[in-house]
Design a protein around this motif. Structure first.
Motif, PDB file in Angstrom:
ATOM      1  N   ARG A  22      64.032 -42.979 -19.180  1.00  0.00           N
ATOM      2  CA  ARG A  22      65.303 -43.562 -19.614  1.00  0.00           C
ATOM      3  C   ARG A  22      66.385 -42.490 -19.674  1.00  0.00           C
ATOM      4  N   THR A  58      63.977 -49.908 -11.812  1.00  0.00           N
ATOM      5  CA  THR A  58      63.848 -49.008 -12.960  1.00  0.00           C
ATOM      6  C   THR A  58      62.425 -49.024 -13.510  1.00  0.00           C
ATOM      7  N   THR A  59      61.761 -50.167 -13.450  1.00  0.00           N
ATOM      8  CA  THR A  59      60.350 -50.214 -13.861  1.00  0.00           C
ATOM      9  C   THR A  59      59.516 -49.298 -12.980  1.00  0.00           C
ATOM     10  N   GLY A  86      60.008 -45.821 -13.985  1.00  0.00           N
ATOM     11  CA  GLY A  86      59.221 -45.509 -15.174  1.00  0.00           C
ATOM     12  C   GLY A  86      57.783 -45.154 -14.855  1.00  0.00           C
ATOM     13  N   LEU A 134      63.568 -48.851 -20.528  1.00  0.00           N
ATOM     14  CA  LEU A 134      62.554 -47.848 -20.211  1.00  0.00           C
ATOM     15  C   LEU A 134      62.233 -46.991 -21.426  1.00  0.00           C
TER      16      LEU A 134
END
Length: 591
Positions: free
Chosen positions: A527, A408-409, A412, A522
């Motif tokens: 997000r 997820t990073t 982002g 996020l």
């Protein structure tokens, strides 16, 4: 259940999931005394009926019996149980231009069935050899050498999506025994000696990466070429004529010499075209392999541009880690900056260097977690015994926390990786502070990048493949879902439940909770994208690998990339949430 029955059920389930000839969209559910069937209209008042059971993992239903039932207009029935009969009946409903793809898939089926039967014959002996060589407990197989043994265990498993993944087009039993990872053999590549000016190379010279191991022309018996020529490895399965054709196509047939002496012992990894150097197993050679897996269109050669793209993606991941120091010690990257090619997909090599200092760690490809070990128990159970007090869910929890945080990073930053089960290894250690898990990533040449968001955060990186870069999050969200969520999380939830190791609801709740925690860290808009397109979506993208890989031409299925061609399936993450309007509607059966 026989190997043929298992394969037929997987094939039927995949064709249903991908809605081949309308199996899903044109069928009517009916309930008979023995259970649910899907009834597909056919020609002249006939119908084909598929026996199904509720599934939920990427499809509402899966086949429950290895057959199709043909029903005539007057309701007489006949069961079609052989591959040829089943695919023949579906082929007759396909557009004529698509029918050759059904013939190709029938051949894939036959090759895979032969391989499955071979696996059944040799698995026990292979497991015994691994236990003798590495020890009885796979949780104590250490370092990069132990990782090769885990690759062998994983090679006996089926792909979570592609039903005929164990087949390798055109390879027979003798060739599999000599070169496939499930047999844990050693082999030596051949070498083609080329003028140095004809070779495009990057990174450190091969001779420096593998000092004393990379052969000079003189070592290969060609001392007269030692000063101005370079040796490139050729996989032994690459036949003479295709190699000659490749050399001719780039104008090197008169200047190339195929050395008579093979050199350098390699052990195949789970990716059969990649071999680990036997006496230095943290170094791998990725070589073009003139075969196809996961579909006839999925050739295992190496397109020269993918070498540069893999190195570019590695630099991008290093930049993210530099900006996100919490991943400095928890996400490890194999070095894929050392490569060379001579302008053709059969004339290429990548020298992959894995991180040093892991000799005491257990390095396990994610693909091996659900594999039976020599003991008969699953690899994940052995690892849980050693690192998590015997609790597989605690182990999966630790993996998902890190995996979802990392992926997820990246999202982002505008990055999604095709880091599936084969491309991520888990590095386990017992430390004074308790068990530690790290990720080890490789083979990152097929990402998707949102150039707009990435450009706001990091220096831009150029890619040769134009499909990599987009200006929105759609391709990234699809890749994130089909790889990170389906293959690296959902597959384990359903796998642990199917084998009786954990209740499905509990594992799905764990997957959803860890993903939601990572997504909520996020900033907007990424997000909101992941919440809307993954966590709360009624349906999720699902790989349509059989359609894009074999059944249909690229023009027919409109797949720019056969590994990123999608249909949709139910969002099983909603099963871990309170009931709500986001649930997909159920099909209403009729008697």
């Amino acid at each position: 259940m026989t190997a043929e029955d298992e394969l037929t059920i997987r094939v039927l389930s995949a064709l249903l999931r991908e809605d081949v000839v309308g199996l899903r969209s044109r069928s009517t559910p009916v309930v008979r005394q023995d259970g649910r069937w899907l009834r597909l209209p056919a020609a002249e008042g006939e119908a084909l009926l598929l026996p199904v059971a509720e599934d939920g993992y990427q499809s509402e239903y899966a086949a429950r019996l290895p057959l199709l039932r043909r029903e005539t207009a007057d309701r007489r029935t006949a069961d079609l149980a052989s591959c040829d009969d089943i695919l023949g009946a579906l082929r007759a409903l396909a557009d004529p231009v698509d029918r050759p793809g059904f013939d190709e898939f029938a051949e894939e089926y036959r090759q895979t069935l032969a391989t499955m039967r071979l696996h059944d014959e040799v698995r026990a002996g292979t497991h015994q050899r691994l236990a003798t060589r590495y020890g009885p407990d796979p949780a104590r197989w250490r370092g990069h050498r132990g990782a090769l043994a885990h690759d062998t265990l994983a090679a006996y498993l089926d792909h979570p999506v592609y039903p005929t993944a164990r087949g390798r087009r055109g390879l027979g039993t003798a060739e599999l025994r000599a070169y496939a990872p499930e047999f844990h053999p050693r082999y030596r590549p051949r070498w083609v000696v080329l003028p140095r000016e004809a070779v495009t190379a990057a990174g450190a010279p091969f001779e420096e990466v593998l000092p004393g191991r990379w052969p000079s022309p003189a070592l290969l018996g060609l001392p007269e070429l030692d000063r101005d020529h370079l040796a490139l490895p050729v996989h032994p399965l690459t036949k003479a004529q295709p190699l000659q054709d490749a050399l001719r196509s780039v104008g090197l047939d008169r200047y190339a010499t195929l050395a008579r002496r093979p050199h350098l012992d390699l052990i195949p990894t789970l990716s059969m075209r990649t071999g680990a150097v036997a006496d230095h197993p943290r170094i791998h050679l990725k070589l073009p392999l003139d075969t196809a897996t996961l579909g006839i269109g999925n050739r295992r050669t190496i397109k020269p541009g993918t070498l540069a793209d893999g190195a570019a993606c590695q630099r991008l991941l290093q930049a993210v880690i530099a900006h996100e120091p919490r991943f400095k010690d928890s996400v490890l990257l194999a070095d894929e900056t050392c490569w060379a090619h001579a302008g053709h997909q059969l004339l290429a090599a990548l020298v992959r260097v894995h991180p040093a200092g892991l000799d005491r760690s257990a390095i396990v490809p994610m693909a091996a977690l659900l594999a039976p070990a020599p003991s008969g128990r699953l690899v994940i159970e052995h690892l849980a015994d050693r690192f998590h007090d015997g609790d597989p869910l605690a182990l999966l929890d630790a993996v998902l926390r890190l995996l979802f945080d990392w992926q997820t990073t990246l999202f982002g930053y505008g990055i999604a990786l095709e880091s599936h089960q084969q491309n991520i290894s888990l590095v386990f250690d017992a430390t004074e502070d308790g068990p530690r898990v790290r990720l080890l990533l490789k083979d990152n040449d097929g990402p998707r990048v949102n150039a707009v968001r990435l450009g706001d955060l990091l220096e831009p990186v150029a890619f040769e493949d134009p499909r990599i870069v987009s200006e929105d999050d759609g391709p990234l969200a699809d890749l994130f879902t089909t790889i990170t969520v389906h293959l690296c999380a959902g597959a384990y939830a359903y796998g642990l439940a199917r084998t009786g190791r954990a209740p499905l609801t509990a594992v799905l709740r764990l997957v959803r909770d860890r993903l939601a925690e990572a997504v909520d860290r996020l900033p907007p808009p990424p997000r909101e994208v992941l919440r809307e397109r993954v966590l709360e979506a009624a349906r999720l993208p699902v790989k349509a690998m059989v359609s894009a890989g074999t059944l249909f031409s690229k023009e027919r299925c409109r797949a720019a990339d056969i590994n990123k061609h999608y249909t949709t399936g139910p969002n099983y993450l909603l099963r871990a949430s309170p009931p709500g309007p986001g649930r997909p509607p159920a099909l209403t059966p009729r008697a």
